[in-house]
Motif scaffolding. Structure first.
Motif, mmCIF file in Angstrom:
data_model
loop_
_atom_site.group_PDB
_atom_site.id
_atom_site.type_symbol
_atom_site.label_atom_id
_atom_site.label_comp_id
_atom_site.label_asym_id
_atom_site.label_seq_id
_atom_site.Cartn_x
_atom_site.Cartn_y
_atom_site.Cartn_z
ATOM 1 N N LEU A 189 39.361 35.667 57.643
ATOM 2 C CA LEU A 189 38.905 36.249 56.394
ATOM 3 C C LEU A 189 39.370 37.698 56.340
ATOM 4 N N THR A 190 39.597 38.199 55.145
ATOM 5 C CA THR A 190 39.982 39.605 55.009
ATOM 6 C C THR A 190 38.753 40.427 54.652
ATOM 7 N N LEU A 191 38.798 41.693 55.005
ATOM 8 C CA LEU A 191 37.733 42.635 54.646
ATOM 9 C C LEU A 191 38.012 43.136 53.231
ATOM 10 N N PRO A 192 37.057 43.016 52.329
ATOM 11 C CA PRO A 192 37.300 43.383 50.921
ATOM 12 C C PRO A 192 37.850 44.794 50.729
ATOM 13 N N LYS A 193 37.303 45.784 51.437
ATOM 14 C CA LYS A 193 37.770 47.167 51.271
ATOM 15 C C LYS A 193 39.211 47.313 51.746
ATOM 16 N N LYS A 194 39.516 46.745 52.903
ATOM 17 C CA LYS A 194 40.879 46.837 53.429
ATOM 18 C C LYS A 194 41.862 46.084 52.530
ATOM 19 N N GLU A 195 41.464 44.927 52.016
ATOM 20 C CA GLU A 195 42.333 44.168 51.113
ATOM 21 C C GLU A 195 42.583 44.952 49.829
ATOM 22 N N ALA A 196 41.544 45.577 49.291
ATOM 23 C CA ALA A 196 41.696 46.378 48.066
ATOM 24 C C ALA A 196 42.612 47.577 48.313
ATOM 25 N N ASP A 197 42.463 48.237 49.470
ATOM 26 C CA ASP A 197 43.335 49.371 49.814
ATOM 27 C C ASP A 197 44.789 48.927 49.920
ATOM 28 N N ARG A 198 45.016 47.812 50.605
ATOM 29 C CA ARG A 198 46.378 47.277 50.744
ATOM 30 C C ARG A 198 46.956 46.878 49.390
ATOM 31 N N THR A 199 46.122 46.297 48.538
ATOM 32 C CA THR A 199 46.578 45.881 47.213
ATOM 33 C C THR A 199 47.032 47.095 46.412
ATOM 34 N N ARG A 200 46.266 48.175 46.452
ATOM 35 C CA ARG A 200 46.663 49.410 45.738
ATOM 36 C C ARG A 200 47.969 49.968 46.307
ATOM 37 N N VAL A 222 50.462 48.309 47.852
ATOM 38 C CA VAL A 222 51.582 47.457 47.442
ATOM 39 C C VAL A 222 51.898 47.680 45.969
ATOM 40 N N ASP A 223 50.873 47.783 45.148
ATOM 41 C CA ASP A 223 51.067 47.988 43.720
ATOM 42 C C ASP A 223 51.724 49.341 43.443
ATOM 43 N N THR A 224 51.269 50.374 44.129
ATOM 44 C CA THR A 224 51.815 51.728 43.931
ATOM 45 C C THR A 224 53.261 51.820 44.396
ATOM 46 N N HIS A 225 53.549 51.253 45.565
ATOM 47 C CA HIS A 225 54.906 51.329 46.135
ATOM 48 C C HIS A 225 55.848 50.296 45.549
ATOM 49 N N ASN A 226 55.289 49.320 44.850
ATOM 50 C CA ASN A 226 56.087 48.232 44.305
ATOM 51 C C ASN A 226 56.832 47.486 45.427
ATOM 52 N N ALA A 227 56.199 47.443 46.587
ATOM 53 C CA ALA A 227 56.792 46.773 47.751
ATOM 54 C C ALA A 227 55.723 46.551 48.806
ATOM 55 N N ASN A 228 55.920 45.532 49.608
ATOM 56 C CA ASN A 228 55.101 45.319 50.791
ATOM 57 C C ASN A 228 55.956 45.812 51.955
ATOM 58 N N ALA A 229 55.675 47.018 52.436
ATOM 59 C CA ALA A 229 56.581 47.710 53.347
ATOM 60 C C ALA A 229 56.485 47.260 54.805
ATOM 61 N N ALA A 252 49.826 41.207 48.710
ATOM 62 C CA ALA A 252 51.021 40.784 47.973
ATOM 63 C C ALA A 252 50.651 39.737 46.930
ATOM 64 N N PHE A 253 49.788 38.820 47.301
ATOM 65 C CA PHE A 253 49.327 37.803 46.354
ATOM 66 C C PHE A 253 48.600 38.459 45.179
ATOM 67 N N ASN A 254 47.681 39.377 45.469
ATOM 68 C CA ASN A 254 46.903 40.030 44.414
ATOM 69 C C ASN A 254 47.803 40.756 43.421
ATOM 70 N N VAL A 255 48.783 41.490 43.926
ATOM 71 C CA VAL A 255 49.691 42.233 43.047
ATOM 72 C C VAL A 255 50.555 41.245 42.238
ATOM 73 N N GLY A 256 51.094 40.242 42.906
ATOM 74 C CA GLY A 256 51.920 39.254 42.224
ATOM 75 C C GLY A 256 51.166 38.539 41.122
ATOM 76 N N LYS A 257 49.946 38.160 41.422
ATOM 77 C CA LYS A 257 49.131 37.455 40.427
ATOM 78 C C LYS A 257 48.806 38.364 39.243
ATOM 79 N N ALA A 258 48.495 39.621 39.530
ATOM 80 C CA ALA A 258 48.172 40.572 38.446
ATOM 81 C C ALA A 258 49.383 40.838 37.552
ATOM 82 N N ARG A 259 50.583 40.765 38.123
ATOM 83 C CA ARG A 259 51.797 41.071 37.364
ATOM 84 C C ARG A 259 52.384 39.861 36.645
ATOM 85 N N LYS A 260 51.888 38.669 36.918
ATOM 86 C CA LYS A 260 52.448 37.457 36.284
ATOM 87 C C LYS A 260 52.252 37.485 34.785
#
Length: 154
Positions: free
Chosen positions: A52-63, A65-72, A146-154
């Motif tokens: 399972l992922t930690l909600p805060k860490k997942e939200a931080d990672r999602t921001r 990836v979204d900001t950088h437009n890449a999963n680095a 990556a999934f969260n950003v991809g889904k939001a951008r679809k």
């Protein structure tokens, strides 16, 4: 990121391709294929999660990836089907070709990269299409982001 591009550390490929990526730390070496995975496979549970992922860490990672437009950072997916066929092709590529990049970082980890030809990339894609599931071995938060950003951008 811009500085890396300006210095020529990061360049855009002229064709779609995969890479062979090898890490060595001490006496342990692991190899894999660098490529893309589909968020549709993640959503349809073809990419299996075991943590399972930690909600805060997942939200931080999602921001991030979204900001950088890449999963680095890479995500490591494992698989159980076609291993010997894929391993043999990896071995052939690294044995018969000079590395594209080879660097040892301050932490002692050596990273080596080989470019796959278009034919090798097509071979790996065809072999991976035969694999029913992959498993997140490392990178549950990165994969979810990556999934969260991809889904939001679809």
């Amino acid at each position: 990121l811009n500085a890396f591009c300006e210095k020529g550390f990061l360049v855009e490929d002229d064709v779609e391709r995969m890479y062979i990526y090898q890490q060595t730390l001490g006496t342990h070496t692991q190899q894999g294929i660098l490529g893309l995975a589909s968020i549709d496979d993640y959503e349809n549970n073809l990419i299996k999660k075991h943590e399972l992922t930690l909600p805060k860490k997942e939200a931080d990672r999602t921001r991030l990836v979204d900001t950088h437009n890449a999963n680095a950072e890479p995500v490591f997916l494992a698989f159980t089907h076609n291993q010997e066929v894929i391993k043999a092709r990896i071995h052939d590529i690294i044995t018969n070709n000079a590395p594209y990049g080879d660097v040892t970082c301050d932490d002692g980890v050596r990273h080596v990269l080989w470019k796959c030809s278009v034919d090798d990339s097509a071979f790996f894609q065809a072999e991976f299409e035969k694999i029913p599931y992959t498993y997140v071995a490392d990178g549950h938060h990165r994969t979810a982001a990556a999934f969260n950003v991809g889904k939001a951008r679809k």
